[in-house]
Design an enzyme around this catalytic site. Structure first.
Site, PDB file in Angstrom:
ATOM      1  N   GLY A 129       0.828  -1.211   0.000  1.00  0.00           N
ATOM      2  CA  GLY A 129       0.000   0.000   0.000  1.00  0.00           C
ATOM      3  C   GLY A 129       0.857   1.253   0.000  1.00  0.00           C
ATOM      4  N   ASN A 137      -7.532   4.021   9.289  1.00  0.00           N
ATOM      5  CA  ASN A 137      -7.047   2.764   9.865  1.00  0.00           C
ATOM      6  C   ASN A 137      -7.230   2.702  11.378  1.00  0.00           C
ATOM      7  OD1 ASN A 137      -5.007   4.810   9.079  1.00  0.00           O
ATOM      8  ND2 ASN A 137      -3.651   3.633  10.394  1.00  0.00           N
ATOM      9  N   GLN A 158      -7.747   0.440   3.801  1.00  0.00           N
ATOM     10  CA  GLN A 158      -8.624  -0.137   4.824  1.00  0.00           C
ATOM     11  C   GLN A 158     -10.060  -0.333   4.322  1.00  0.00           C
ATOM     12  OE1 GLN A 158      -7.712  -1.415   7.642  1.00  0.00           O
ATOM     13  NE2 GLN A 158      -5.666  -0.557   7.896  1.00  0.00           N
ATOM     14  N   SER A 172      -3.963  -2.785  -0.467  1.00  0.00           N
ATOM     15  CA  SER A 172      -2.850  -3.584   0.048  1.00  0.00           C
ATOM     16  C   SER A 172      -3.320  -4.995   0.378  1.00  0.00           C
ATOM     17  CB  SER A 172      -2.299  -2.911   1.309  1.00  0.00           C
ATOM     18  OG  SER A 172      -1.338  -3.751   1.912  1.00  0.00           O
ATOM     19  N   GLY A 173      -2.537  -5.989  -0.059  1.00  0.00           N
ATOM     20  CA  GLY A 173      -2.934  -7.383   0.116  1.00  0.00           C
ATOM     21  C   GLY A 173      -3.099  -7.818   1.559  1.00  0.00           C
ATOM     22  N   HIS A 174      -2.169  -7.389   2.427  1.00  0.00           N
ATOM     23  CA  HIS A 174      -2.178  -7.976   3.775  1.00  0.00           C
ATOM     24  C   HIS A 174      -3.306  -7.469   4.666  1.00  0.00           C
ATOM     25  CE1 HIS A 174      -0.060  -4.900   6.430  1.00  0.00           C
ATOM     26  NE2 HIS A 174       0.185  -4.409   5.243  1.00  0.00           N
ATOM     27  N   THR A 203      10.547  -7.679 -12.036  1.00  0.00           N
ATOM     28  CA  THR A 203       9.928  -8.982 -12.304  1.00  0.00           C
ATOM     29  C   THR A 203       8.785  -9.214 -11.327  1.00  0.00           C
ATOM     30  OG1 THR A 203      12.022  -9.804 -13.133  1.00  0.00           O
ATOM     31  CG2 THR A 203      10.398 -11.473 -12.504  1.00  0.00           C
ATOM     32  N   CYS A 207       1.658   1.322  13.072  1.00  0.00           N
ATOM     33  CA  CYS A 207       2.867   2.063  12.712  1.00  0.00           C
ATOM     34  C   CYS A 207       3.289   3.048  13.786  1.00  0.00           C
ATOM     35  CB  CYS A 207       2.650   2.785  11.393  1.00  0.00           C
ATOM     36  SG  CYS A 207       2.101   1.673  10.126  1.00  0.00           S
TER      37      CYS A 207
HETATM   38  N1  PLP Z   1      -2.679   3.159   4.220  1.00  0.00           N
HETATM   39  C1  PLP Z   1      -3.415   2.739   5.247  1.00  0.00           C
HETATM   40  C2  PLP Z   1      -4.706   3.421   5.545  1.00  0.00           C
HETATM   41  C3  PLP Z   1      -2.975   1.681   6.049  1.00  0.00           C
HETATM   42  O1  PLP Z   1      -3.712   1.269   7.082  1.00  0.00           O
HETATM   43  C4  PLP Z   1      -1.748   1.055   5.734  1.00  0.00           C
HETATM   44  C5  PLP Z   1      -1.208  -0.030   6.595  1.00  0.00           C
HETATM   45  O2  PLP Z   1      -1.329   0.011   7.805  1.00  0.00           O
HETATM   46  C6  PLP Z   1      -1.020   1.514   4.627  1.00  0.00           C
HETATM   47  C7  PLP Z   1      -1.511   2.564   3.888  1.00  0.00           C
HETATM   48  C8  PLP Z   1       0.278   0.897   4.221  1.00  0.00           C
HETATM   49  O3  PLP Z   1       0.079  -0.346   3.607  1.00  0.00           O
HETATM   50  P1  PLP Z   1       1.312  -1.377   3.508  1.00  0.00           P
HETATM   51  O4  PLP Z   1       1.544  -1.905   4.876  1.00  0.00           O
HETATM   52  O5  PLP Z   1       0.852  -2.414   2.544  1.00  0.00           O
HETATM   53  O6  PLP Z   1       2.463  -0.596   2.971  1.00  0.00           O
END
Ligand code: PLP
Length: 395
Positions: free
Chosen positions: A73, A152, A180, A200-202, A238, A326
């Protein structure tokens, strides 16, 4: 000790769905060809990537050509903003909000060091964005507007589709960080004016280290990673085939689970929130309770430290967050809660519970059973709480 984990930290990251892992595995072992190769051994991998692109596009109502695979992301956010700036070198102004993820917030700070200007729109006490402010912030020098779809930390939803209309009327590219929102809210890019969208995948049961940037057809784009011709020249490198396959599968599953987010997940979240608020005095929800993701509840327990609550919940295997993933590790109240004007004594004791379709009723009941005693114990050790409760008794 074999303690069961109760995982309520899905806005930080999610478990990889078993179906996703299963879909990925062959691309680590027998199907290792390079999708750019001329031979059919690589060609079958390229075919699978095409399928994954279709699966991601389908979840958000996009065309496959509008999907660029990225590493996360954060890369998607960076690529979107930098592209808007690179394609309009005469413009130097960015509009965003005070509650963005560091992937946007820190990027803007960094760009400010390179001569760009940025405006961070304030939010109201409930975390909602006032669009009049957005209109006022725009200047002929504005190169891009970037507003998150859902926060988030609080789950509060911004009116990004309305904001994108405002941008389009003025010819300003509009980006949304929907990391999110995707998989939790219905999204149809055919029905809005958003030019670029990050996911974002995770956050949706795919692995970490894979993301995507949607770029609307016709939007000028300048690549962030310059290299080979992959992703039609829009992102060199790649392809991370197993993760791309995983993201595709996760998006397919998310589409199937979308209704559940709004029913099962929402009901469990509401059950947890209602029970905690009624059993624990001096607790309150941060953020608007209507304009909010169905899986998120950010609750402040006054006069104690969120970190203390997390540590005691951890003893029972309960996982949640204080602030965002974070910002944890820092004892500063989160920038999101500060932007909402949450009082210091409340902001410090804030916990974010974020659920997924994998949570069960038993897990929620377990947390409802354990947390009130944890809060009481911590408050018993807090000098502030002791003086406040004594003052209340003498009133
Ligand atoms: N943006 C938001 C709102 C998020 O919650 C997050 C991850 O916590 C990100 C961006 C960043 O995504 P990634 O961890 O895939 O870099």
């Amino acid at each position: 000790m074999n303690m069961k984990t109760v995982y309520l930290d899905n806005n930080a990251t999610t478990r990889v769905a078993p179906e996703v892992l299963e879909a990925m595995l062959p691309y680590f072992s027998e199907l290792y060809g390079n999708p750019s190769s001329m031979h059919s051994f690589g060609g079958q991998v390229a075919q699978k990537i095409r399928e994954a692109r279709e699966q991601v596009a389908a979840l958000i109502g996009a065309s496959p050509e509008e999907i660029i695979f990225t590493s996360c992301g954060t890369e998607s956010d960076n690529a979107a903003i930098r592209s808007a700036l690179a394609t309009q070198p005469e413009k130097r102004h960015i509009v965003t909000s005070r509650v963005e993820h560091p992937a946007i917030k820190s990027l803007c700070l960094n760009l400010a060091g390179q001569g760009y200007r940025f405006t961070e729109l304030a939010v109201e006490k409930n975390g909602i964005l006032d669009l009049e402010q957005l209109v006022k912030s725009l200047t002929p020098d504005t190169a891009v507007i970037s507003l998150m779809w859902a926060n988030n930390e609080t789950g509060v939803i911004f009116p990004v589709e309305e904001a994108a209309e405002i941008a389009r009327e003025r010819g300003i590219p509009f980006h949304t960080d929907a990391v999110q929102a995707v998989g939790k809210l219905p999204i149809d890019m055919k029905k809005n004016a958003i030019d670029m969208l990050s996911l974002s995948g995770h956050k949706l049961h795919a692995p970490k280290g894979i993301g995507s940037l949607y770029v609307r057809k016709g939007t000028r784009f300048s690549p962030f990673l310059i290299g080979g011709h992959q992703e039609r020249g829009r992102r060199g490198g790649t392809e991370n085939t197993p993760s791309i396959v995983g993201l595709g599968k996760a998006c397919e599953l998310a589409g199937r689970h979308l209704a559940m987010e709004n029913t099962t997940v929402r009901r469990l979240r509401d059950k947890l929130e209602t029970a905690l608020l009624s059993h624990i005095p001096k607790s309150r929800v941060n953020g608007d309770t209507e304009q909010r993701l169905p899986n998120t509840s950010n609750i402040s327990f006054e006069f104690i430290e969120g970190e203390g609550i997390l540590l005691m919940m951890n003893e029972y295997g309960i996982c949640a967050s204080s602030g965002s993933a974070c910002t944890s590790g820092s004892l500063q109240p989160s920038h999101v809660l500060r932007a909402m004007g949450v009082p210091f004594t409340m902001a410090h004791g804030s916990i974010r519970f974020s659920l997924s379709v994998y949570n069960t009723e038993e897990e929620i009941d377990f947390v409802i059973q354990k947390l009130p005693a944890i809060i009481e114990r911590l408050r018993g050790m807090s000098p502030y709480w002791t003086s406040v409760s004594q003052a209340c008794e003498t009133e």
